[in-house]
Design a protein around this motif. Structure first.
Motif, short mmCIF file in Angstrom:
data_model
loop_
_atom_site.label_atom_id
_atom_site.label_comp_id
_atom_site.label_asym_id
_atom_site.label_seq_id
_atom_site.Cartn_x
_atom_site.Cartn_y
_atom_site.Cartn_z
N GLU A 1 -20.07 71.46 23.83
CA GLU A 1 -19.28 71.42 22.59
C GLU A 1 -17.79 71.50 22.87
N SER A 2 -17.38 72.23 23.90
CA SER A 2 -15.96 72.45 24.18
C SER A 2 -15.37 71.43 25.15
N GLY A 3 -16.23 70.78 25.93
CA GLY A 3 -15.75 69.88 26.96
C GLY A 3 -15.43 70.57 28.27
N ASN A 4 -15.54 71.89 28.31
CA ASN A 4 -15.22 72.67 29.51
C ASN A 4 -16.46 72.90 30.36
N ILE A 5 -16.90 71.86 31.04
CA ILE A 5 -18.14 71.92 31.80
C ILE A 5 -17.96 72.64 33.14
N GLN A 6 -19.06 73.04 33.73
CA GLN A 6 -19.05 73.68 35.03
C GLN A 6 -19.83 72.84 36.03
N LYS A 7 -19.15 72.46 37.11
CA LYS A 7 -19.82 71.80 38.22
C LYS A 7 -20.21 72.88 39.21
N VAL A 8 -21.50 73.04 39.43
CA VAL A 8 -22.02 74.11 40.29
C VAL A 8 -22.10 73.62 41.73
N SER A 9 -21.42 74.34 42.62
CA SER A 9 -21.42 73.95 44.03
C SER A 9 -22.37 74.81 44.86
N GLU A 10 -22.71 75.99 44.35
CA GLU A 10 -23.57 76.88 45.12
C GLU A 10 -24.23 77.86 44.15
N ILE A 11 -25.46 78.25 44.45
CA ILE A 11 -26.18 79.25 43.66
C ILE A 11 -26.62 80.35 44.61
N LEU A 12 -26.32 81.59 44.24
CA LEU A 12 -26.68 82.74 45.05
C LEU A 12 -27.62 83.65 44.28
N LEU A 13 -28.53 84.30 44.99
CA LEU A 13 -29.49 85.24 44.43
C LEU A 13 -29.24 86.60 45.07
N ASP A 14 -29.21 87.66 44.27
CA ASP A 14 -28.94 88.98 44.83
C ASP A 14 -30.15 89.54 45.57
N CYS A 15 -29.96 90.68 46.23
CA CYS A 15 -30.98 91.27 47.10
C CYS A 15 -32.24 91.69 46.35
N ASP A 16 -32.12 92.05 45.07
CA ASP A 16 -33.28 92.43 44.27
C ASP A 16 -33.92 91.23 43.57
N CYS A 17 -33.32 90.07 43.77
CA CYS A 17 -33.81 88.81 43.18
C CYS A 17 -33.82 88.84 41.65
N ASP A 18 -32.88 89.61 41.05
CA ASP A 18 -32.84 89.70 39.59
C ASP A 18 -31.47 89.42 39.00
#
Length: 128
Positions: free
Chosen positions: A62-79
């Motif tokens: 709706e705003s035009g302010n999109i996010q291009k994701v370059s990396e995804i990280l998961l924390d140690c508890d996986c939550d």
């Protein structure tokens, strides 16, 4: 499969922090379900689950302010998850600030620590 390692809460959601991939600024906190995470991986675009609307939310639809994701990280508890992003348009917050975290505690009062970059009325003018 990667999605099976994530510990979603009782509502099927996991918190996602969007962080600027270049300078490390925390831009926002949102929630994702399995579908949102899978779409983010597939498209490279920040996708979340809107708890208020009970549907997928593609950042910037709706705003035009999109996010291009370059990396995804998961924390140690996986939550908890981090999306490292390029914030297209420079604005992550629906208030028009660069980051949703634009208030700093000074004594026992909150003070704004950044300016509004674009009025929400202008940002969402085509979607009302």
């Amino acid at each position: 499969m990667f999605i099976d390692e994530i510990h979603f809460d009782a509502k099927g959601l996991v918190p996602v922090i969007a962080q600027d991939a270049k300078d490390g600024t925390i831009l926002m906190l949102a929630w994702a379900n399995k579908e949102a995470l899978e779409e983010t991986v597939k498209t490279g675009r920040g996708t979340y689950f809107s708890r208020s609307r009970s549907k997928l939310w593609r950042k910037g639809e709706e705003s035009g302010n999109i996010q291009k994701v370059s990396e995804i990280l998961l924390d140690c508890d996986c939550d908890a998850v981090i999306y490292k992003v390029e914030q297209i348009g420079g604005i992550a917050c629906h208030t028009g600030h660069r980051s949703c975290f634009y208030k700093t505690l000074k004594g026992n009062a909150w003070e704004e620590n950044s300016d509004v970059l674009k009025s929400p009325d202008v940002m969402y003018a085509n979607h009302k």
